[in-house]
Design a protein around this motif. Sequence first.
Motif, short mmCIF file in Angstrom:
data_model
loop_
_atom_site.label_atom_id
_atom_site.label_comp_id
_atom_site.label_asym_id
_atom_site.label_seq_id
_atom_site.Cartn_x
_atom_site.Cartn_y
_atom_site.Cartn_z
N LYS B 73 49.08 51.07 36.99
CA LYS B 73 49.08 52.31 37.77
C LYS B 73 47.68 52.77 38.16
N ASP B 74 46.75 52.63 37.22
CA ASP B 74 45.41 53.15 37.47
C ASP B 74 44.67 52.36 38.55
N TYR B 97 42.30 66.36 38.93
CA TYR B 97 43.40 66.12 38.00
C TYR B 97 44.07 64.77 38.30
N LEU B 98 44.35 64.53 39.59
CA LEU B 98 44.98 63.25 39.96
C LEU B 98 44.10 62.08 39.57
N GLN B 100 41.81 61.99 37.26
CA GLN B 100 41.78 61.85 35.79
C GLN B 100 43.03 61.13 35.30
N LEU B 101 44.17 61.47 35.91
CA LEU B 101 45.41 60.77 35.51
C LEU B 101 45.30 59.28 35.81
N LYS B 102 44.44 58.94 36.77
CA LYS B 102 44.26 57.53 37.12
C LYS B 102 43.10 56.92 36.33
N GLY B 103 42.61 57.62 35.35
CA GLY B 103 41.62 57.06 34.45
C GLY B 103 40.17 57.24 34.86
#
Lengths: 453, 327
Positions: B73-74, B97-98, B100-103
Amino acid sequence: MSPKKIALVAGREFMAAVTNKGFLIGLLIMPAIFGLLIVLMPRLMTSNATVVRGDVAVIDLTGRVAPLLRESITPEAIRARLERNIARALNASGVSGDAAARTGAMARAIGAEFRLVERPATADLAAEKRWLTTPPPDGQKPLALVVIKTDAVAPAAGGSYGSYDLFVPPNTSERVENELRDSLREAIVSARLATRQISAAEVTEMTSVVSQPSITVGGDVERQTATGFNQAVPFVFCGLLVFGVMIGAQTLMTSTVEEKSSRVIEVLLSAVSPLELMAGKVLGQMAVSMLVLALYVGIGVLMLSSFAMLGLLDPWLIVYLVIFFLITYFLFASVFGAIGAAVNEMREAQALVTPVMLVLMLPWLLAAPVARDPNTTMAIALSFIPPVNTLAMITRMASTSPPPIWQVWTTIAVGLAAACATTWVASKIFRVGLLMFGKPPNFATLLRWARQS
Amino acid sequence: MEHAIELRNVRKTFGAHVAVDGVSLAVPRGAVYGVIGPSGAGKTTCIRMIMSILFPDTGSLSVLGRASALEAKDRIGYLPEERGVYRKMRVGAFLTYLAQLKGVSRETADARVPDLLERVGLKGTERTPCDELSKGMLQRVQFVGAVLHEPELLILDEPFSGLDPVSVRLLRDQVQRAHARGATILLSTHIMAYAEEMCDHVFMIHEGRKVLDQPMAGLRRQFDPRRILFEPLRDGADVSGIAAMPDVLQVEPGAGNGYTVTLVEGAEPSLAVARIAALVPPARIEIARLRLEDVFIRIVAGGGGLDEAAAALRSRLQAGAAEEARA
């Protein structure tokens, strides 16, 4: 599952909730309502009370009661009697503090101005009764007609004391009747005592014993028992649990519905798995609820310590409150989350949420009987049936006769099992529901999704 | 070479409706791959399966060498067809935020956001709440969200729908930039002109089935009709000389004063253009570009006898394009 992503989701969820204006209002509204009720209730009751004015006709067949009744029926006498009665009642129930102030307020709230009209002993009863229903146009409102019987003061030989007949017009308030009865009782007793040359004041003094509050002895400290406190604790703990769970679970549902209806969900699912998203959201809202609980418990503890009553609270109760909160929260939050994921908008959620809400409210409604008799079959059964078991158990534990410890641990075990099972099923519904748009689902659809995934 | 995306005989149904039916696809790394087809053809379902948001009933797939996009996903950037933002969040915070969710670390994301926003024409909107932006602006914000973590694979589902021409150009530049960086691009669109311009490979899907999967260059060769569009400078000019030329198969009247000149097999269009222009002075003369729309219709409608079906399909495609233009 990536703990980092879960933490990120939880962090956003927490911040979005606590920086919302609505949250602050919701946080303050409960204590505010309580405070308002405490401050306003006596005032509201006082200002709304009306003074009852009217004529009371007396046919005194003894000839000795009427003069005494004239004294016992004055507004001052009525008020004094009320204050005495209320003080006695409050004293018996163990309420202390500003009891005196409250008695005054309540006594003032009930005002009566009776005018005594004496009728001759020979008066025609039928005519007097007509007076009650068809008053003369210039006179005051007729309130009652009293006929004091001949043997009311001195019994006939070998017989017992007689009494009186009380006639009232239709729609007479019970309050007026009660006050009249009290005044009559006082007057007749005084007349009876007078015939035996006994002073009424002396009798009152001799028959009254001021009851004293008990002293709670606990280890090396002794303090005045606060009966009201013991009664309130189960309600407070059950209420904290219900309210804490409701705040978190409901916000969780709202935020899930928002993510779905704003279609941000698909972007999120490209970065996190549905399970990570759900875990993050559940944990984030749990933190919100914990914050609220900590705040309320903190305020409670501060208030208790300011009244030097902190010792009355068993600290273990707070520990169990946290344990029970976590179990109950996970159970309800996963259900609310699944519902949020399943529907398209808040309106559709209502139909699914109402039964869940009722289940959550049930123990709160049953808190009174459970707290009063914590070891009835119903109370014990409730504390083993999820999802209400934790709520029933905290009410029992906070009551005056707590349950045995094995029951507490059984409740925890049952609760944990139920929470795990519910979360498992809910996560399946969550996964399927998130990308389902269209016809709002019912419970049958939700279960089909759970089986399907 | 390992492929960026591979679908192997993938099938997905929703109840009785077959959304994707036995589709296979292999997207080489570094390609700009176009998934085209009319609305409802199964493009979004394919993409959602690639993203592991939906799972195929049968068949298998791999993304960036993994059995599921969940494991990569990342490394994937995704702009879904259904756009959405946190309405109360500020643009910068949402994008960070998006990322960060992707690493991506917070610091890196914070540093990249202003630059990327500027590139899509949204300079200085970091502190603006999302609900104060227009729909087109939000779409660009979301595009930034898809590329912020510099993914190896960029999946864009109808990225240009509803955008004005300037925004389309800004986004196209960014797609090309990502491609230049080495990213594989998978782009779905029902507006075939965009695919013609941007893609080096197209994959056509119709009613859930793959109908074409070819490089654009080969497609041009295969479907090149050797047509020249010609409009004489003077009205009523005599074009009979053109029809008599050895390279020319036929001359048909076209729109307005124009003609469509079809060349014989093996003729060189550039030479024919020069000869025609020398014979009759032109107001306009050009080699007809390959139109994916025509290719699509030719494939779907078959050789002959399906004129009605072809016309219906054409009107559907045109309606889609008109809708885009209105939006």
